[in-house]
Design a protein around this motif. Structure first.
Motif, mmCIF file in Angstrom:
data_model
loop_
_atom_site.group_PDB
_atom_site.id
_atom_site.type_symbol
_atom_site.label_atom_id
_atom_site.label_comp_id
_atom_site.label_asym_id
_atom_site.label_seq_id
_atom_site.Cartn_x
_atom_site.Cartn_y
_atom_site.Cartn_z
ATOM 1 N N LEU A 175 29.957 97.454 72.892
ATOM 2 C CA LEU A 175 29.813 96.262 72.055
ATOM 3 C C LEU A 175 29.132 96.565 70.719
ATOM 4 N N ARG A 176 29.196 97.804 70.275
ATOM 5 C CA ARG A 176 28.606 98.144 68.985
ATOM 6 C C ARG A 176 29.512 97.669 67.850
ATOM 7 N N PHE A 177 28.883 97.239 66.770
ATOM 8 C CA PHE A 177 29.613 96.729 65.608
ATOM 9 C C PHE A 177 30.559 97.786 65.050
ATOM 10 N N SER A 178 30.105 99.026 65.025
ATOM 11 C CA SER A 178 30.905 100.107 64.436
ATOM 12 C C SER A 178 32.194 100.368 65.197
ATOM 13 N N VAL A 179 32.177 100.184 66.513
ATOM 14 C CA VAL A 179 33.349 100.497 67.336
ATOM 15 C C VAL A 179 34.533 99.615 66.958
ATOM 16 N N LEU A 180 34.266 98.423 66.414
ATOM 17 C CA LEU A 180 35.353 97.534 66.007
ATOM 18 C C LEU A 180 36.186 98.140 64.882
ATOM 19 N N CYS A 181 35.611 99.102 64.159
ATOM 20 C CA CYS A 181 36.332 99.727 63.042
ATOM 21 C C CYS A 181 37.357 100.762 63.510
ATOM 22 N N LYS A 196 27.333 105.306 62.417
ATOM 23 C CA LYS A 196 25.875 105.159 62.481
ATOM 24 C C LYS A 196 25.380 104.230 61.365
ATOM 25 N N VAL A 197 25.964 104.372 60.164
ATOM 26 C CA VAL A 197 25.563 103.526 59.036
ATOM 27 C C VAL A 197 25.910 102.064 59.310
ATOM 28 N N VAL A 198 27.103 101.832 59.855
ATOM 29 C CA VAL A 198 27.543 100.464 60.162
ATOM 30 C C VAL A 198 26.612 99.827 61.187
ATOM 31 N N ASP A 199 26.277 100.577 62.235
ATOM 32 C CA ASP A 199 25.386 100.034 63.266
ATOM 33 C C ASP A 199 23.978 99.805 62.730
ATOM 34 N N PHE A 200 23.532 100.657 61.815
ATOM 35 C CA PHE A 200 22.210 100.439 61.222
ATOM 36 C C PHE A 200 22.203 99.164 60.389
ATOM 37 N N ILE A 201 23.268 98.924 59.622
ATOM 38 C CA ILE A 201 23.356 97.693 58.833
ATOM 39 C C ILE A 201 23.280 96.486 59.749
ATOM 40 N N PHE A 202 23.980 96.575 60.885
ATOM 41 C CA PHE A 202 23.951 95.492 61.875
ATOM 42 C C PHE A 202 22.523 95.265 62.374
ATOM 43 N N ILE A 203 21.857 96.335 62.790
ATOM 44 C CA ILE A 203 20.499 96.215 63.340
ATOM 45 C C ILE A 203 19.524 95.722 62.279
ATOM 46 N N SER A 438 22.612 95.372 73.442
ATOM 47 C CA SER A 438 24.031 95.673 73.635
ATOM 48 C C SER A 438 24.512 96.705 72.623
ATOM 49 N N THR A 439 23.989 96.613 71.407
ATOM 50 C CA THR A 439 24.404 97.536 70.347
ATOM 51 C C THR A 439 24.011 98.977 70.648
ATOM 52 N N VAL A 440 22.854 99.173 71.262
ATOM 53 C CA VAL A 440 22.397 100.538 71.547
ATOM 54 C C VAL A 440 22.723 100.968 72.979
ATOM 55 N N SER A 441 23.485 100.122 73.698
ATOM 56 C CA SER A 441 23.956 100.500 75.037
ATOM 57 C C SER A 441 25.381 101.040 74.915
ATOM 58 N N LYS A 442 25.639 102.190 75.507
ATOM 59 C CA LYS A 442 26.946 102.833 75.306
ATOM 60 C C LYS A 442 28.073 102.152 76.069
#
Length: 536
Positions: A175-181, A196-203, A438-442
């Protein structure tokens, strides 16, 4: 060896590096703003000015397109795609309540007492002509409905669809934001530095936005508590409030959504109805009704102009300082709210999700802002309480208590109000800890919730940050401007995500009729141990 195995196990289950770097960078930014407050303020204001002035009109046009797109999808055959072949996990009341409270829930109670006053002082113009005080009353309420209406909720809803499709239709457990890309850029790109950059922006956007909401709400709670107990409002009291709320939503996080947040949200619905109903009945009922109906009429008539008004000739700065600012502000809540709403929407159709967010959300806020704002406007007309003047004189935190003290049985009402805003804040923070975990859970299964201890860590971060900001005296406006700086990259990321999401959805369902889609995604139930498919 045991330690290495334990670390290896953590890395297999969680994005340890992502979480560590995100928390450290956020702490560094707060520390820098503390050591160099003036430089930080100048930089933050420059970023905010660029966003609202340079890209404000683009953001306004983008939002109108998003609203139109969501309506088209809801009415098309794609709106009948069901998110998971099972019955909805939550009742409609619980689902709507959790959606309503998860985003800027606590901010709703805070701004409901202030919003129209800010607009009144800003004196919005209609058709480019300065207005009278009477019309300004009407416009201030209409603009409040606009700021928290369908456009705002559309910017939250647009993030829900790709999360939900990715999770329930494509069957991906991340459920990480980056995976949608990945549907647009490929798996390799999202596993590298870009992801990693996308997920950091989300967090960063989620932690910053929720911390600001927590900080302003805690100050309001402590002001109300101080008034109720007859004590002074202090930093210690505000800290105790945040710690108390943290304990509440930590318990909620540990017991899970079903027993925790769902029950708190359901209870808060009835408390909110009680509070608003009391104000509506004991206040000037007819005036409140007339004000709300009139404001809805103004909003309906002027919706497109409010949405796209840039004031190119007079350049008063009003649409940039309010409309564009709010749109960027809501956008920063989008990924966080989108992930959470997607997770609780199993068994719902896409058109149900869109209708819920574009109709239920604005209607709930219309009642909140309409009843409280209408009552406050009547107080000013009668010369009892001047909300716009209190804002000018820096008494924003005392406005809610002053309004409640003007009501009959004010002490009882104050207790109900405190319960409402505390539960609002608890559910907002609970939802935030859920989405960040959820974002940091694989990997997470459809019915699985993030690790409760991981949620507790995020709980502590979300409480510690507003306490630190308040203690060191960092300008909250500066923090807010920096958080909003994530708005522009979020638009770019969203375009990338939708390029892949729409391509996948059209590939999966374009050759099906509406009836075929309904059958294909129908609810599957178990009857006497035999799987049957029931088209609903």
């Amino acid at each position: 060896m045991d330690k290495n195995k334990r670390n290896s196990g953590l890395n297999d289950r969680f994005e340890v590096l992502l979480m560590s770097v995100s928390v450290l960078l956020i702490a560094f930014i707060v520390g820098y703003l503390t050591l160099y407050p003036e430089q930080g303020k100048v930089a933050a204001n420059s970023v905010l000015s660029m966003l609202t002035n340079t890209f404000g009109s683009t953001m306004q046009l983008f939002t109108v397109l998003v609203v139109g797109f969501l309506v088209v999808i809801a009415l098309s055959k794609y709106g009948d795609i069901r998110l998971g072949n099972s019955k909805p996990q939550y009742s409609t009341l619980s689902w709507v309540a959790m959606m309503f409270f998860c985003g800027n829930g606590a901010g709703t109670v805070y701004w409901a007492f202030l919003e129209w006053g800010w607009h009144f002082n800003a004196a919005p113009q209609l058709n480019g002509v300065a207005v009278s005080e009477a019309v300004n009353y009407e416009l201030s309420m209409a603009y409040t409905f606009f700021d928290w209406g369908p456009s705002a909720w559309a910017l939250l809803c647009v993030f829900v669809l790709p999360f939900a499709y990715h999770y329930y239709i494509k069957g991906d457990s991340e459920l990480r934001f980056s995976v949608l890309c990945k549907y647009s850029l490929g798996e390799k790109a999202v596993r590298g530095w870009f992801g990693k950059v996308v997920d950091f922006i989300f967090i960063f956007a989620a932690v910053g936005s929720i911390s600001i909401t927590a900080g302003t709400s805690a100050s309001t709670i402590s002001a109300a508590l101080a008034d109720l107990l007859g004590i002074n409002q202090t930093f210690t009291l505000t800290t105790m409030v945040l710690i108390g709320v943290a304990l509440l939503y930590s318990v909620s996080s540990f017991v899970g959504i079903e027993k925790g947040m769902r029950r708190i949200s359901d209870s808060n619905v009835y408390l909110c109805m009680t509070l608003l109903g009391f104000i509506f009945i004991v206040g000037p009922t007819q005036f409140i009704i007339d004000s709300m109906v009139n404001s809805v009429g103004l909003l309906s008539q002027e919706y497109m102009r409010m949405s796209l008004w840039t004031d190119p000739i007079a350049r008063t700065g009003y649409p940039q300082g309010w409309t564009a600012f709010y749109l960027v502000y809501w956008l920063t809540f989008g990924p966080f709210t989108g992930l959470f709403v997607a997770k609780i929407s199993e068994g719902r159709k896409i058109k149900e999700v869109i209708a819920n967010m574009l109709i239920s959300g604005p209607l709930g806020l219309l009642l909140f802002f309409g009843i409280i704002g209408g009552y406050q406007q009547s107080l000013r007309v009668k010369g009892i309480l001047d909300i716009p003047n209190m804002l000018v004189t820096g008494q924003a935190e005392q406005i809610a208590t002053a309004t409640i003290n003007s009501l009959p049985l004010s002490k009882i009402v104050m207790v109900v109000y405190l319960f409402v805003i505390v539960l609002f804040l608890a559910t907002t923070l609970d939802a935030a800890s859920f989405t960040l975990s959820s974002t940091v859970s694989k990997k997470l299964k459809a019915t699985e919730e993030p690790n409760p201890f991981l949620k507790l860590v995020w709980c502590l971060v979300l409480v510690a940050l507003p306490i630190a900001i308040s203690f060191i005296g960092t300008d909250i406006g500066t923090i807010k401007s920096i958080v909003l700086s994530t708005g522009l990259p979020l638009v770019v990321i969203l375009v990338i995500i939708y390029h892949g999401f729409l391509r996948e959805m059209f590939s999966d369902f374009s050759n099906m009729s509406r009836e075929d889609i309904i059958k294909h995604t129908a609810i599957k139930e178990l009857d006497d141990g035999v799987a049957i498919t029931e088209a609903k």
